[in-house]
Design a protein around this motif. Structure first.
Motif, PDB file in Angstrom:
ATOM      1  N   GLU A   1      26.196   3.111  19.579  1.00  0.00           N
ATOM      2  CA  GLU A   1      26.606   4.301  20.317  1.00  0.00           C
ATOM      3  C   GLU A   1      27.674   4.084  21.390  1.00  0.00           C
ATOM      4  N   VAL A   2      27.988   2.826  21.713  1.00  0.00           N
ATOM      5  CA  VAL A   2      28.888   2.582  22.838  1.00  0.00           C
ATOM      6  C   VAL A   2      30.182   1.886  22.412  1.00  0.00           C
ATOM      7  N   ILE A   3      30.048   0.767  21.722  1.00  0.00           N
ATOM      8  CA  ILE A   3      31.223  -0.014  21.343  1.00  0.00           C
ATOM      9  C   ILE A   3      32.135   0.841  20.440  1.00  0.00           C
ATOM     10  N   GLY A   4      33.411   0.802  20.745  1.00  0.00           N
ATOM     11  CA  GLY A   4      34.380   1.648  20.059  1.00  0.00           C
ATOM     12  C   GLY A   4      34.823   2.816  20.912  1.00  0.00           C
ATOM     13  N   GLY A   5      34.105   3.025  22.032  1.00  0.00           N
ATOM     14  CA  GLY A   5      34.471   4.094  22.950  1.00  0.00           C
ATOM     15  C   GLY A   5      35.347   3.597  24.087  1.00  0.00           C
ATOM     16  N   LYS A   6      35.776   4.524  24.910  1.00  0.00           N
ATOM     17  CA  LYS A   6      36.615   4.234  26.070  1.00  0.00           C
ATOM     18  C   LYS A   6      35.893   4.723  27.316  1.00  0.00           C
ATOM     19  N   LEU A   7      35.694   3.843  28.291  1.00  0.00           N
ATOM     20  CA  LEU A   7      34.952   4.180  29.504  1.00  0.00           C
ATOM     21  C   LEU A   7      35.871   4.050  30.715  1.00  0.00           C
ATOM     22  N   THR A   8      36.023   5.131  31.450  1.00  0.00           N
ATOM     23  CA  THR A   8      36.880   5.147  32.633  1.00  0.00           C
ATOM     24  C   THR A   8      36.050   5.510  33.853  1.00  0.00           C
ATOM     25  N   VAL A   9      36.104   4.674  34.890  1.00  0.00           N
ATOM     26  CA  VAL A   9      35.396   4.962  36.139  1.00  0.00           C
ATOM     27  C   VAL A   9      36.261   5.909  36.963  1.00  0.00           C
ATOM     28  N   THR A  10      35.721   7.106  37.219  1.00  0.00           N
ATOM     29  CA  THR A  10      36.448   8.119  37.981  1.00  0.00           C
ATOM     30  C   THR A  10      36.218   7.971  39.476  1.00  0.00           C
ATOM     31  N   LYS A  11      34.966   7.661  39.850  1.00  0.00           N
ATOM     32  CA  LYS A  11      34.634   7.624  41.271  1.00  0.00           C
ATOM     33  C   LYS A  11      33.347   6.834  41.477  1.00  0.00           C
ATOM     34  N   ILE A  12      33.278   6.084  42.583  1.00  0.00           N
ATOM     35  CA  ILE A  12      32.026   5.451  42.993  1.00  0.00           C
ATOM     36  C   ILE A  12      31.304   6.446  43.902  1.00  0.00           C
ATOM     37  N   VAL A  13      30.244   7.028  43.398  1.00  0.00           N
ATOM     38  CA  VAL A  13      29.539   8.100  44.114  1.00  0.00           C
ATOM     39  C   VAL A  13      28.608   7.536  45.178  1.00  0.00           C
ATOM     40  N   GLU A  14      27.929   6.454  44.855  1.00  0.00           N
ATOM     41  CA  GLU A  14      26.975   5.838  45.786  1.00  0.00           C
ATOM     42  C   GLU A  14      27.080   4.331  45.662  1.00  0.00           C
ATOM     43  N   ASN A  15      27.048   3.646  46.809  1.00  0.00           N
ATOM     44  CA  ASN A  15      27.239   2.208  46.798  1.00  0.00           C
ATOM     45  C   ASN A  15      26.386   1.576  47.888  1.00  0.00           C
ATOM     46  N   ARG A  16      25.394   0.810  47.474  1.00  0.00           N
ATOM     47  CA  ARG A  16      24.571   0.067  48.432  1.00  0.00           C
ATOM     48  C   ARG A  16      24.179  -1.254  47.785  1.00  0.00           C
ATOM     49  N   PRO A  17      23.716  -2.230  48.565  1.00  0.00           N
ATOM     50  CA  PRO A  17      23.383  -3.533  47.981  1.00  0.00           C
ATOM     51  C   PRO A  17      22.429  -3.404  46.791  1.00  0.00           C
ATOM     52  N   GLY A  18      22.850  -3.954  45.654  1.00  0.00           N
ATOM     53  CA  GLY A  18      22.006  -3.954  44.472  1.00  0.00           C
ATOM     54  C   GLY A  18      22.002  -2.656  43.687  1.00  0.00           C
ATOM     55  N   TYR A  19      22.804  -1.668  44.102  1.00  0.00           N
ATOM     56  CA  TYR A  19      22.788  -0.376  43.410  1.00  0.00           C
ATOM     57  C   TYR A  19      24.155   0.281  43.535  1.00  0.00           C
ATOM     58  N   GLN A  20      24.609   0.866  42.429  1.00  0.00           N
ATOM     59  CA  GLN A  20      25.867   1.596  42.443  1.00  0.00           C
ATOM     60  C   GLN A  20      25.794   2.736  41.428  1.00  0.00           C
ATOM     61  N   ARG A  21      26.214   3.918  41.868  1.00  0.00           N
ATOM     62  CA  ARG A  21      26.214   5.085  40.994  1.00  0.00           C
ATOM     63  C   ARG A  21      27.654   5.533  40.809  1.00  0.00           C
ATOM     64  N   LEU A  22      28.061   5.659  39.545  1.00  0.00           N
ATOM     65  CA  LEU A  22      29.446   5.936  39.219  1.00  0.00           C
ATOM     66  C   LEU A  22      29.572   7.264  38.495  1.00  0.00           C
ATOM     67  N   LEU A  23      30.676   7.956  38.743  1.00  0.00           N
ATOM     68  CA  LEU A  23      31.085   9.084  37.908  1.00  0.00           C
ATOM     69  C   LEU A  23      32.094   8.521  36.926  1.00  0.00           C
ATOM     70  N   VAL A  24      31.817   8.684  35.613  1.00  0.00           N
ATOM     71  CA  VAL A  24      32.676   8.096  34.600  1.00  0.00           C
ATOM     72  C   VAL A  24      33.071   9.145  33.578  1.00  0.00           C
TER      73      VAL A  24
END
Length: 435
Positions: free
Chosen positions: A380-403
């Motif tokens: 389901e993933v390989i063959g696709g294109k993933l672009t990170v639009t924005k880092i929504v949340e960023n703390r030690p050991g955790y990161q939430r991205l809008l992609v």
């Protein structure tokens, strides 16, 4: 995201069918896959790579290994292709990349050995005395180094074997000078030792700051590069290998800096206790990484070299690229590996970014364990294109991205990817739709 992915793929297929009924351009046809470069890696410790690239006029080789004995093993593999060798390229002057040049030249006498003017000069001068040192450490190193018989101006394009390579030469980094070779038609970048794959590098030349600046320049010089073929370790997505190399250098500089601070126990001298602490932390952060040289104390030698470098640096004049801290807006190592692996189509790298018992929650569907995650990614993933639009949340050991994820590389949808990380691994990834 299985159901939505399938709907998107079905819609994409329907559009393609309509387009073909109207008379589609040949550009829309799937292109035949380019042959991947062949690779021979000499045994560890101190494994080195040589590559062979299929070209219209034969094979183009990159680097020649540490010793004639290693070179002859690679030559045997290359001859199995049944193709002639059209050219041999050298990335830099370090002994482990040029020691086998004579053996390659003997095996393929019609293939000229090419080097940039800077690399040729560095080999002939050997101002650091690396070649006598290599001979004293390893009797298999040749008594005489074979030099290039064709040189080209630094940074000029190179036409060999019917292929065109763009080149760039960088100074005062991992080595005094280094040349990289880039194929615009495939996005393959042969980086020498500038960006290596999951190995312990050698920093003994004491120029980690210069190396960090070169990594920035490398990414900007070849923004379309897809895959790096490094001098040591496995090939991988370009952004992933550059980011990993950058983080390694930042990490060791950040650990060594307090040890050479004026208020440290021995001032600018790294004490045995401090060295042990730094070594332990580097081993914890980068476990099981083989050294690029047959040197059991390579981490300790790296610490000494970085300590000398940092002791002489003026913090007020240190370039921003040489900061010990990760840059704001950058991804943690395993998340960066995941993103780079998707874009590079590297299933092994993607699966390897996860801990053995990691979990993926894909819009409520749970995939448990690295093997199951690998199967999910392959489907389901390989063959696709993933672009990170924005880092929504960023703390030690955790990161939430809008992609933005585009199945098959086109179209797609926005989503939130939340990564929980522990050291070098993702332990949990939660994927949800953004709308």
């Amino acid at each position: 995201m299985n159901q939505r992915l399938r709907r998107l793929l079905a819609a994409s297929s329907a559009v393609c069918a309509i387009a073909w009924s109207a008379g589609c351009s040949n550009d829309d046809k799937p292109k035949a896959p380019q042959a991947q470069p062949g690779r021979f890696a000499s045994p560890n410790p101190g494994s080195v790579n040589t590559y062979w690239i299929q070209a219209p006029e034969g094979l183009v080789l990159v680097d020649t290994l540490r010793t004639p004995a290693d070179a002859r093993k690679a030559i045997a593999e290359i001859k199995k292709t049944g193709k002639p060798v059209a050219a041999i390229l050298l990335t830099h002057s370090h002994p482990d990349h040029v020691g086998g040049a004579g053996a390659f030249h003997e095996a393929f006498p019609k293939a000229p050995v090419h080097a940039s003017a800077a690399t040729d000069k560095a080999m002939r001068e050997d101002r650091r005395g690396f070649y006598p040192l290599a001979r004293s450490a390893n009797p298999a190193f040749p008594a005489k180094v074979a030099y290039a018989d064709r040189t080209f101006p630094d940074g000029s394009p190179l036409q060999v074997g019917g292929l065109r390579f763009e080149t760039a030469t960088f100074a005062e980094g991992e080595s005094d000078t280094a040349t990289v070779y880039y194929r615009p038609d495939t996005g393959a970048l042969f980086s020498g030792d500038l960006a290596t794959g999951k190995v312990t590098p050698a920093l003994i030349e004491g120029n980690s700051c210069g190396w960090l600046q070169i990594l920035d320049q490398l990414g900007k010089r070849f923004p379309a590069a897809k895959t790096i073929y490094p001098g040591h370790g496995a090939p991988g997505p370009t952004t992933t290998l550059i980011d990993e190399q950058r983080r390694y250098l930042q990490r060791i500089r950040g650990l060594v800096r307090p040890a050479v601070a004026p208020n440290s126990p021995e001032g600018t001298t790294v004490t045995p206790g401090e060295q042990k602490t730094i070594t332990t932390e580097m081993d914890r952060t980068y476990p099981g990484r083989p050294p690029v040289a047959d040197l059991p104390t390579i981490v300790q030698e790296n610490i000494k070299a970085v300590a000398r470098e940092l002791s002489a640096e003026d913090p007020a004049k240190t370039p921003a690229a040489c900061s010990d801290k990760p840059r704001e807006g950058t991804l943690p190592a395993p998340a960066s590996t995941y993103v780079g692996a998707v874009d590079g189509g590297d299933l092994d790298a993607l699966a390897g970014a996860f801990a053995p018992d990691a979990e993926v929650v894909d819009v409520g569907r749970r995939i448990q364990g690295r093997a199951a995650i690998r199967a999910w990614a392959e489907d389901e993933v390989i063959g696709g294109k993933l672009t990170v639009t924005k880092i929504v949340e960023n703390r030690p050991g955790y990161q939430r991205l809008l992609v933005h994820f585009a199945p098959g590389g086109t179209g797609g949808f926005d989503a939130y990817y939340a990564f929980t990380v522990d050291g070098p691994f993702i332990t949990k990834a939660e994927l949800t739709y953004a709308n």
